[in-house]
Write an enzyme that holds these catalytic residues in place. Structure first.
Site, PDB file in Angstrom:
ATOM      1  N   LYS A  22       0.849  -1.204   0.000  1.00 31.08           N
ATOM      2  CA  LYS A  22       0.000   0.000   0.000  1.00 31.08           C
ATOM      3  C   LYS A  22       0.885   1.255   0.000  1.00 31.08           C
ATOM      4  CE  LYS A  22      -1.794   1.595   4.043  1.00 31.08           C
ATOM      5  NZ  LYS A  22      -1.542   3.021   4.324  1.00 31.08           N
ATOM      6  N   ASN A  23       1.898   1.268   0.882  1.00 29.10           N
ATOM      7  CA  ASN A  23       2.674   2.494   1.062  1.00 29.10           C
ATOM      8  C   ASN A  23       3.707   2.733  -0.025  1.00 29.10           C
ATOM      9  OD1 ASN A  23       1.084   2.971   3.231  1.00 29.10           O
ATOM     10  ND2 ASN A  23       2.598   2.411   4.768  1.00 29.10           N
ATOM     11  N   CYS A 116      -5.298  12.146  12.577  1.00 31.75           N
ATOM     12  CA  CYS A 116      -6.011  10.864  12.505  1.00 31.75           C
ATOM     13  C   CYS A 116      -5.891  10.227  13.891  1.00 31.75           C
ATOM     14  CB  CYS A 116      -5.431   9.975  11.422  1.00 31.75           C
ATOM     15  SG  CYS A 116      -3.879   9.278  11.878  1.00 31.75           S
ATOM     16  N   ARG A 121      -0.054  14.365  13.124  1.00 32.25           N
ATOM     17  CA  ARG A 121       0.509  14.123  11.789  1.00 32.25           C
ATOM     18  C   ARG A 121       0.541  15.385  10.913  1.00 32.25           C
ATOM     19  NH1 ARG A 121      -1.574   8.461   9.786  1.00 32.25           N
ATOM     20  NH2 ARG A 121       0.272   8.598   8.489  1.00 32.25           N
ATOM     21  N   ASP A 304       4.478   0.340  11.945  1.00 31.35           N
ATOM     22  CA  ASP A 304       3.278  -0.284  11.362  1.00 31.35           C
ATOM     23  C   ASP A 304       3.138  -1.754  11.726  1.00 31.35           C
ATOM     24  OD1 ASP A 304       3.308   1.571   8.216  1.00 31.35           O
ATOM     25  OD2 ASP A 304       2.758   2.098  10.257  1.00 31.35           O
ATOM     26  N   ARG A 396      -8.922  -0.418   4.438  1.00 39.68           N
ATOM     27  CA  ARG A 396      -8.099   0.636   3.833  1.00 39.68           C
ATOM     28  C   ARG A 396      -6.750   0.081   3.421  1.00 39.68           C
ATOM     29  NH1 ARG A 396      -7.634   6.133   6.896  1.00 39.68           N
ATOM     30  NH2 ARG A 396      -6.174   6.219   5.168  1.00 39.68           N
TER      31      ARG A 396
HETATM   32  C1  EPZ Z   1       3.931   6.928   6.485  1.00 42.86           C
HETATM   33  O1  EPZ Z   1       3.123   7.925   7.062  1.00 42.86           O
HETATM   34  C2  EPZ Z   1       3.050   5.709   6.301  1.00 42.86           C
HETATM   35  N1  EPZ Z   1       1.969   6.043   5.359  1.00 42.86           N
HETATM   36  C3  EPZ Z   1       2.496   5.265   7.649  1.00 42.86           C
HETATM   37  O2  EPZ Z   1       1.755   4.084   7.420  1.00 42.86           O
HETATM   38  C4  EPZ Z   1       3.673   4.936   8.571  1.00 42.86           C
HETATM   39  O3  EPZ Z   1       3.178   4.596   9.830  1.00 42.86           O
HETATM   40  C5  EPZ Z   1       4.584   6.173   8.688  1.00 42.86           C
HETATM   41  O4  EPZ Z   1       5.015   6.592   7.375  1.00 42.86           O
HETATM   42  C6  EPZ Z   1       5.838   5.881   9.526  1.00 42.86           C
HETATM   43  O5  EPZ Z   1       6.547   4.824   8.953  1.00 42.86           O
HETATM   44  C7  EPZ Z   1       2.236   6.058   4.035  1.00 42.86           C
HETATM   45  O6  EPZ Z   1       3.355   5.813   3.607  1.00 42.86           O
HETATM   46  C8  EPZ Z   1       1.078   6.361   3.124  1.00 42.86           C
HETATM   47  P1  EPZ Z   1       5.854  10.282   8.647  1.00 42.86           P
HETATM   48  P2  EPZ Z   1       3.650   9.451   7.124  1.00 42.86           P
HETATM   49  O7  EPZ Z   1       5.721  11.552   7.875  1.00 42.86           O
HETATM   50  O8  EPZ Z   1       4.525   9.720   5.976  1.00 42.86           O
HETATM   51  C9  EPZ Z   1       5.999  13.587  12.071  1.00 42.86           C
HETATM   52  C10 EPZ Z   1      -0.046   2.645   7.673  1.00 42.86           C
HETATM   53  O9  EPZ Z   1      -0.468   2.050   8.657  1.00 42.86           O
HETATM   54  N2  EPZ Z   1       5.908  14.549  10.958  1.00 42.86           N
HETATM   55  O10 EPZ Z   1       7.014   9.395   8.376  1.00 42.86           O
HETATM   56  O11 EPZ Z   1       2.454  10.323   7.345  1.00 42.86           O
HETATM   57  C11 EPZ Z   1       4.730  12.742  12.184  1.00 42.86           C
HETATM   58  O12 EPZ Z   1       3.782  13.413  12.989  1.00 42.86           O
HETATM   59  C12 EPZ Z   1       0.358   4.095   7.765  1.00 42.86           C
HETATM   60  O13 EPZ Z   1       0.108   2.126   6.518  1.00 42.86           O
HETATM   61  C13 EPZ Z   1       5.903  15.922  11.258  1.00 42.86           C
HETATM   62  O14 EPZ Z   1       5.950  16.325  12.427  1.00 42.86           O
HETATM   63  O15 EPZ Z   1       4.525   9.421   8.441  1.00 42.86           O
HETATM   64  C14 EPZ Z   1       5.231  11.471  12.820  1.00 42.86           C
HETATM   65  O16 EPZ Z   1       5.303  11.650  14.217  1.00 42.86           O
HETATM   66  C15 EPZ Z   1       0.054   4.647   9.139  1.00 42.86           C
HETATM   67  N3  EPZ Z   1       5.830  16.823  10.237  1.00 42.86           N
HETATM   68  C16 EPZ Z   1       6.648  11.325  12.265  1.00 42.86           C
HETATM   69  O17 EPZ Z   1       7.011  12.627  11.765  1.00 42.86           O
HETATM   70  C17 EPZ Z   1       5.788  16.432   8.920  1.00 42.86           C
HETATM   71  O18 EPZ Z   1       5.738  17.304   8.022  1.00 42.86           O
HETATM   72  C18 EPZ Z   1       6.770  10.320  11.110  1.00 42.86           C
HETATM   73  O19 EPZ Z   1       5.744  10.631  10.203  1.00 42.86           O
HETATM   74  C19 EPZ Z   1       5.799  15.044   8.646  1.00 42.86           C
HETATM   75  C20 EPZ Z   1       5.875  14.118   9.664  1.00 42.86           C
END
Ligand code: EPZ
Length: 416
Positions: A22-23, A116, A121, A304, A396
């Site tokens: 998915k990702n 969410c 996020r 995840d 999803r």
């Molecule tokens: C991706 O989400 C994945 N989704 C998530 O999978 C996964 O849990 C996550 O990466 C971590 O591996 C997809 O790839 C579609 P991040 P993402 O930006 O990119 C903070 C699933 O179950 N952050 O790596 O949204 C954020 O709050 C989903 O398949 C900021 O503060 O995660 C988090 O604490 C759930 N500002 C951390 O960084 C930003 O601009 C990591 O988030 C971006 C992120």
């Protein structure tokens, strides 16, 4: 609202085919906005999130034709540079259209994704990076308005490692003028899969798979053919399932080289695994041993997979500690598991799990994608019947999970 009814206590025996990731599929589909050529994609998983991103892309004017798991995208007639709230609010990954639209058309209007269940996020790193590339960005009325005649390469270091942040900036940089350096880049295999696709489309990217990506912008990208990598999170979910119920399953169409930390933990639990070139045979007899871990960015223990491993720990022969370092609220499954008789105490971002001899079925509620998967695992290990509500969360990110599990002996039915 669909529910799943699970009668626990069944061993799992048989074969499960792992779907595309998915990702990886979500950013790769958005890469279709970067070219007027054809993007021919295979191994695209049949997921609700994929349907959502395709709806969003079609609204921009991107042509999408689907033949089972083969998808052909064509971005030669894009007219609308917008991602509306009603779609973005259902899936945060919609933010991945921002970089490509801005890079190719110099303009984009994307709804700010809401938070969410697992955390606030924010997308501040996506915005900071695009501004570094020269974009003028204003936020008004819940929308991100981005404008830039031509993005200009820059050196960007995100404050934290962000998967979709890296993907957005990487896609934008491929068409920017000059060189972009992305430091503190995410190294998840799904980021690498996107980078490999972009190179196949004519992008110039060095350092793929490392935390420092160097991109030389090009004038335009052409079409390409690509098979989406298989889903390591889905594979690990089924390995946790057999670890919890006992049995002997063969995972097919999986990779074995991109989740070593999770595989090591599964061996610690007592799962016996035999690796093939694209398969994993997993055999489990006896009670799982407890495993402790803390989630970190790749190549560490994936956030995840946290809930799924916790489900196994709830019936392990001892105590364990699980620390979640990526998201601030990713323990929503704890209370639901305790309803099944688990013994879990949370203290900030650490959960203390005391293995119990048995779980007992009860009605529970899914709260987010991976939490739903963990409840299916716990329910299959529990005695008696469990009803899992709100399983739209499961749909999803998992391609017909109950069908795959029933085929290997689980007693699990979807109730409309
Ligand atoms: C991706 O989400 C994945 N989704 C998530 O999978 C996964 O849990 C996550 O990466 C971590 O591996 C997809 O790839 C579609 P991040 P993402 O930006 O990119 C903070 C699933 O179950 N952050 O790596 O949204 C954020 O709050 C989903 O398949 C900021 O503060 O995660 C988090 O604490 C759930 N500002 C951390 O960084 C930003 O601009 C990591 O988030 C971006 C992120």
């Amino acid at each position: 609202m669909d529910k799943l009814q699970v009668v626990g206590g069944k061993r799992l025996e048989g074969e499960i085919v792992i779907s595309g990731a998915k990702n990886a599929a979500l950013p790769i589909l958005c890469a279709g906005l970067l070219t007027s050529g054809d993007l021919e994609l295979s191994n695209v998983p049949r997921l609700h999130d994929v349907k959502t991103i395709l709806k969003l892309l079609a609204q921009t004017g991107l042509a999408v034709s689907q033949d089972d798991e083969k998808l052909t995208l064509n971005g030669s007639a894009i007219t609308t540079l917008e991602a509306p709230y009603e779609l973005v609010k259902t899936m945060r990954a919609s933010i991945l259209v921002l970089g490509p639209l801005l890079a190719r058309f110099g303009e984009a209007k994307v709804s700010l994704p809401g938070g969410c269940a697992i955390g606030s996020r924010p997308v501040d790193q996506h915005i900071k990076g695009l501004q570094a590339l020269g974009a003028e960005i204003t936020i008004e009325g819940g929308y991100i308005y981005a404008k830039c005649k031509k993005l200009k390469g820059a050196r960007i270091r995100t404050d934290m490692i962000t998967v979709t942040g890296t993907e957005n900036l990487l896609m934008a940089a491929t068409l920017a003028d000059g060189e972009t350096i992305l430091e503190n880049a995410a190294r998840e295999p799904e980021v690498t899969d996107l980078a490999n696709l972009l190179v196949a489309m004519g992008a110039k990217i060095e350092g793929i798979g490392t935390d420092r990506l160097v991109i030389q912008g090009v004038a335009e990208l052409h079409g390409a053919k690509h098979a989406v990598i298989s889903d390591r999170i889905e594979a690990a979910t089924f390995l946790c399932a057999v670890a919890a119920t006992g049995g002997d399953i063969l995972l097919k169409n999986t990779r074995t080289d991109y989740f070593d930390v999770a595989l090591d933990k599964l061996r610690e639990i007592g799962l016996v695994m035999t690796m093939g070139p694209a398969s994993i045979r997993a055999q489990m007899g006896g009670r799982p041993k407890p495993v402790s871990f803390r989630t970190t960015e790749y190549p560490g223990f994936p956030t995840d997979m946290q809930a799924q491993f916790m489900a196994v720990d709830t019936i392990a022969s001892g105590s364990s500690r699980i620390t979640e370092t990526i998201f601030e609220n990713r323990f929503m499954h704890v209370q639901e598991m305790n309803r099944l008789g688990a013994s879990i105490q949370t203290e900030g971002n650490t959960a203390h799990v005391k293995g119990v001899d048995r779980l007992v079925g009860a009605p529970v509620m899914a709260t987010d994608l991976r939490a739903s998967a963990s409840l299916v695992i716990a329910a299959m290990a529990a005695q008696g019947t469990t009803i899992i509500d709100r399983i739209y969360h499961l749909d999803r990110g998992y391609d017909r999970m109950e069908v795959k599990l029933s085929a290997v002996g689980a007693d699990i039915v979807r109730i409309k």
